[in-house]
Design a protein around this motif. Structure first.
Motif, mmCIF file in Angstrom:
data_model
loop_
_atom_site.group_PDB
_atom_site.id
_atom_site.type_symbol
_atom_site.label_atom_id
_atom_site.label_comp_id
_atom_site.label_asym_id
_atom_site.label_seq_id
_atom_site.Cartn_x
_atom_site.Cartn_y
_atom_site.Cartn_z
ATOM 1 N N VAL A 167 0.834 -1.206 0.000
ATOM 2 C CA VAL A 167 0.000 0.000 0.000
ATOM 3 C C VAL A 167 0.869 1.256 0.000
ATOM 4 N N ASP A 168 0.666 2.131 -0.984
ATOM 5 C CA ASP A 168 1.349 3.432 -0.972
ATOM 6 C C ASP A 168 0.374 4.604 -1.054
ATOM 7 N N GLY A 169 -0.947 4.291 -1.032
ATOM 8 C CA GLY A 169 -1.962 5.339 -0.965
ATOM 9 C C GLY A 169 -3.004 4.939 0.066
ATOM 10 N N PHE A 170 -3.494 5.892 0.861
ATOM 11 C CA PHE A 170 -4.466 5.546 1.907
ATOM 12 C C PHE A 170 -5.496 6.658 2.034
ATOM 13 N N LEU A 171 -6.766 6.244 2.052
ATOM 14 C CA LEU A 171 -7.849 7.215 2.158
ATOM 15 C C LEU A 171 -8.887 6.720 3.161
ATOM 16 N N CYS A 172 -9.340 7.618 4.025
ATOM 17 C CA CYS A 172 -10.437 7.296 4.934
ATOM 18 C C CYS A 172 -11.183 8.598 5.221
ATOM 19 N N LEU A 197 -3.726 9.994 9.144
ATOM 20 C CA LEU A 197 -2.413 10.017 9.799
ATOM 21 C C LEU A 197 -2.365 9.007 10.939
ATOM 22 N N SER A 198 -3.372 9.052 11.806
ATOM 23 C CA SER A 198 -3.415 8.098 12.912
ATOM 24 C C SER A 198 -3.608 6.674 12.418
ATOM 25 N N MET A 199 -4.468 6.512 11.403
ATOM 26 C CA MET A 199 -4.753 5.153 10.931
ATOM 27 C C MET A 199 -3.569 4.557 10.178
ATOM 28 N N ALA A 200 -2.805 5.385 9.461
ATOM 29 C CA ALA A 200 -1.601 4.876 8.796
ATOM 30 C C ALA A 200 -0.634 4.325 9.833
ATOM 31 N N GLU A 201 -0.550 5.016 10.955
ATOM 32 C CA GLU A 201 0.331 4.563 12.041
ATOM 33 C C GLU A 201 -0.186 3.250 12.624
ATOM 34 N N ASP A 203 3.893 2.129 5.940
ATOM 35 C CA ASP A 203 5.186 2.772 6.170
ATOM 36 C C ASP A 203 5.730 3.541 4.985
ATOM 37 N N HIS A 204 5.125 3.409 3.826
ATOM 38 C CA HIS A 204 5.681 4.151 2.687
ATOM 39 C C HIS A 204 4.590 4.758 1.822
ATOM 40 N N LEU A 205 3.756 5.573 2.478
ATOM 41 C CA LEU A 205 2.703 6.257 1.737
ATOM 42 C C LEU A 205 3.279 7.398 0.922
ATOM 43 N N SER A 206 2.805 7.525 -0.308
ATOM 44 C CA SER A 206 3.126 8.710 -1.096
ATOM 45 C C SER A 206 1.861 9.522 -1.387
ATOM 46 N N TYR A 207 0.721 9.046 -0.880
ATOM 47 C CA TYR A 207 -0.555 9.757 -1.080
ATOM 48 C C TYR A 207 -1.493 9.382 0.051
ATOM 49 N N PHE A 208 -2.066 10.387 0.726
ATOM 50 C CA PHE A 208 -3.162 10.090 1.643
ATOM 51 C C PHE A 208 -4.062 11.298 1.764
ATOM 52 N N GLU A 209 -5.363 11.026 2.069
ATOM 53 C CA GLU A 209 -6.314 12.117 2.210
ATOM 54 C C GLU A 209 -7.570 11.636 2.921
ATOM 55 N N GLY A 213 0.447 9.026 -11.340
ATOM 56 C CA GLY A 213 1.681 8.363 -10.928
ATOM 57 C C GLY A 213 2.067 8.616 -9.481
ATOM 58 N N THR A 214 1.145 9.183 -8.694
ATOM 59 C CA THR A 214 1.453 9.514 -7.302
ATOM 60 C C THR A 214 1.480 8.270 -6.415
ATOM 61 N N CYS A 215 0.654 7.283 -6.731
ATOM 62 C CA CYS A 215 0.697 6.019 -5.988
ATOM 63 C C CYS A 215 0.248 4.901 -6.924
ATOM 64 N N ARG A 216 0.363 3.655 -6.465
ATOM 65 C CA ARG A 216 0.026 2.497 -7.307
ATOM 66 C C ARG A 216 -1.032 1.609 -6.670
ATOM 67 N N VAL A 217 -1.025 1.563 -5.333
ATOM 68 C CA VAL A 217 -1.977 0.725 -4.603
ATOM 69 C C VAL A 217 -2.604 1.580 -3.502
ATOM 70 N N ALA A 218 -3.881 1.949 -3.696
ATOM 71 C CA ALA A 218 -4.562 2.823 -2.731
ATOM 72 C C ALA A 218 -5.597 2.018 -1.948
ATOM 73 N N LEU A 219 -5.515 2.137 -0.636
ATOM 74 C CA LEU A 219 -6.429 1.444 0.271
ATOM 75 C C LEU A 219 -7.429 2.461 0.821
ATOM 76 N N ILE A 220 -8.715 2.110 0.779
ATOM 77 C CA ILE A 220 -9.780 2.980 1.304
ATOM 78 C C ILE A 220 -10.525 2.190 2.377
ATOM 79 N N THR A 221 -10.630 2.744 3.582
ATOM 80 C CA THR A 221 -11.311 2.000 4.647
ATOM 81 C C THR A 221 -12.398 2.846 5.311
ATOM 82 N N LEU A 222 -13.401 2.146 5.825
ATOM 83 C CA LEU A 222 -14.507 2.757 6.581
ATOM 84 C C LEU A 222 -14.832 1.862 7.767
ATOM 85 N N ALA A 223 -15.043 2.458 8.926
ATOM 86 C CA ALA A 223 -15.562 1.731 10.082
ATOM 87 C C ALA A 223 -16.460 2.664 10.873
ATOM 88 N N GLY A 224 -17.528 2.108 11.442
ATOM 89 C CA GLY A 224 -18.420 2.921 12.274
ATOM 90 C C GLY A 224 -19.272 2.018 13.142
#
Ligand SMILES: [Zn+2]
Lengths: 135, 389
Positions: free
Chosen positions: B47-52, B62-66, B71-77, B100-111
């Motif tokens: 994973v190099d992209g993360f969105l929630c 930021l907290s969820m990436a931690e 460990d090697h995000l190049s894109y998050f929002e 070309g900012t990232c290659r594998v983006a993970l999107i998560t939701l919890a509630g």
């Protein structure tokens, strides 16, 4: 005036003149000094022409029901006053405002009905604008 | 002319539970992340992209990436528009991948609104509008969407019976879903006989309140080619914000009038080409106004359209929400956009329930609505496609 709860409004630097007027039983609205649009919700910025000079003027207090719902299930403190009516009222000056319809049976409210403003007092003396059918 | 996808959805996961009192929100994010990555055939290290959304714990991405050890995000929002957020996330991830900012983006939701009952969920901060909206006894979204339904009925003659057909179709789908919160099929009469909450909306016009979560993995075409699993192309994306427009907005159109054409144009397809649709269904009225605004029927004719069995899979004119949707299956965190994406991916992969699988499903539309249609709402539309063989 009505039996509905009269919560304390949140006032800000931008909206204080609105609530000060309601405390005197007056409905005032902001109008853009540049383009003349009547602004809603009240703010010191015009969403039409994007300038930031406004003047307050006294509104007619008249409008018509644009849409409404009869609320039949609600948490405290509203639970004890169900059924009550939430509505959007289109003011004669243009904007549509969220409010309550009071002074009639909830079953008698209709879209297009002419209404006029009334004020319920909060504990600190602010006026909560609501609308009742015009005679 | 149908376009090619700039990115692919490679993995999805819907949390199987609907009541999760024994997990923290962060744990649920981790569970669904692991599920979607496993579905894709990828790992956390890819994973190099993360969105929630901004309701994720702490500093959100930021907290969820931690927490997740990304460990090697190049894109998050953390684009936030309530229930439509996750469709925007897919669109934004696809754009980041295309750039070309990232290659594998993970999107998560919890509630966990079901377990948190009593605690207020939703946006925590006061907006400049708040002082003029929360003095009148609003009881959450239902009282606001009721204003939309009432006005739609006034302008177009829409009836409660027509709205009820939306729920009936969803329930006929949910009965095939072993995880559905409400798996019982209901009739139009049962909807109309359920108690009124806010006229004209009955209890059964409203979606469920469930704990849960979901995740989606969006990857570049190069990554997709290397995976064993069938992927789904992101062909089009559109999004917009609708608001009260200086107190002059109507109550009977949604942001779909803008997000829909943007998505269709990017994908190079039209509403007639769509085989399956996931339509946000916070309330029955939400579906009726949305399908009108997306162009599946004439404005004002949505009631007649849904009362004609059009929404029922597999053979209706517009089979929708075959998981049972938010009305019957799942509405995790009061945010149904994620599950809308997931079911569309199942349909395009041919993995929906056999009784509800749309034959030869090549093109799906997903629409998300966030916030309140009576005041301000996000609208996001995705067009997803099965890659050409
Ligand atoms: Zn102006």
């Amino acid at each position: 005036m009505s039996e509905l709860p009269a919560p304390e409004p949140v006032t800000t630097l931008e909206t204080e003149p609105f609530w000060r007027a309601t405390a005197e039983g007056r409905l005032v609205l902001p109008r853009c000094d540049s383009c003349g649009t009547v602004i809603w919700y009240p703010r010191r910025f015009c969403p039409e022409c994007h300038r930031s000079s406004i003047s307050w003027f006294e509104a007619s207090g008249q409008g018509t029901v644009y849409s409404f719902t009869v609320v039949r299930q609600a948490p405290e403190p509203w639970r004890k006053v169900v059924p009550y009516v939430i509505a959007q009222v289109e003011l004669d000056e243009g904007p549509r405002v969220l409010t309550n319809i009071v002074g009639c049976d909830p079953g008698d409210v209709t879209i297009g009905q002419p209404v006029e403003v009334v004020f319920d007092r909060s504990a600190s003396g602010h006026g909560i604008p609501r609308f009742r059918p015009r005679p | 002319m149908r376009s090619g996808g700039v990115a692919h959805i490679a993995g999805v996961f819907e949390h199987p539970r609907r009541e999760i009192p024994d997990r923290t929100l962060a744990e649920i994010h981790a569970e669904v992340a692991a599920g979607a990555l496993a579905d894709a055939g990828l790992g956390f290290e890819d994973v190099d992209g993360f969105l929630c959304d901004s309701m994720a714990p702490g500093w959100s991405p930021l907290s969820m990436a931690e927490y997740l050890g990304l460990d090697h995000l190049s894109y998050f929002e953390s684009t936030e528009s309530g229930g439509s957020s996750y469709l925007q996330h897919v669109g934004h991830a696809a754009a980041a991948i295309a750039a070309g900012t990232c290659r594998v983006a993970l999107i998560t939701l919890a509630g966990t609104p079901r377990s948190d009952r009593g605690r207020v969920a939703g946006r925590g901060t006061e907006g400049p509008e708040t002082g003029f909206e929360w003095l009148w006894g609003f009881t959450g979204p239902v009282s606001q969407y009721a204003l939309v339904a009432q006005r739609h009925m006034f302008e177009f003659g829409t009836t409660s019976e027509q709205l009820a057909w939306v729920k009936v179709a969803a329930s006929r789908h949910a009965k095939h879903n072993p995880h559905a919160f409400l798996p019982q099929e209901v009739t139009v009469e049962e909807v109309l006989e359920s108690r009124l909450i806010c006229d004209p909306l009955h209890l059964l016009d409203c979606c469920v309140v469930t704990d849960g979560g979901g995740a989606v993995v969006v990857v570049s075409p190069e990554v997709a080619r290397a995976l064993p699993r069938q992927t789904v192309e992101v062909l089009g994306h559109g999004e917009t914000a609708k608001h009260t427009r200086n107190g002059r907005a109507d109550l009977i159109t949604t942001g779909a009038v803008r997000s829909g054409p943007l998505a269709f144009a990017e994908a190079g397809v039209t509403p007639r080409d769509i085989d399956y649709a996931s339509i946000y269904d916070s309330f029955t009225i939400t579906v009726v106004v949305t399908i009108e605004d997306l162009g599946f029927c004439e404005k004002g004719r949505g009631g007649a359209f849904v009362a004609d069995g059009a929404l029922e899979a597999p053979h209706g004119r517009l089979p929708f929400n075959t998981d049972g949707g938010g009305l019957c299956n799942n509405h995790p965190g009061n945010r149904g956009g994620m599950t809308k994406i997931i079911e569309a991916v199942r349909q395009l992969r041919g993995e929906a329930h056999p009784a509800l699988q749309v034959p030869d499903c090549e093109l799906a539309l997903v629409h998300g609505t966030g916030g309140s249609l009576a005041t301000r709402s996000g609208a996001a539309t995705l067009i997803l496609g099965r890659p050409a063989a």
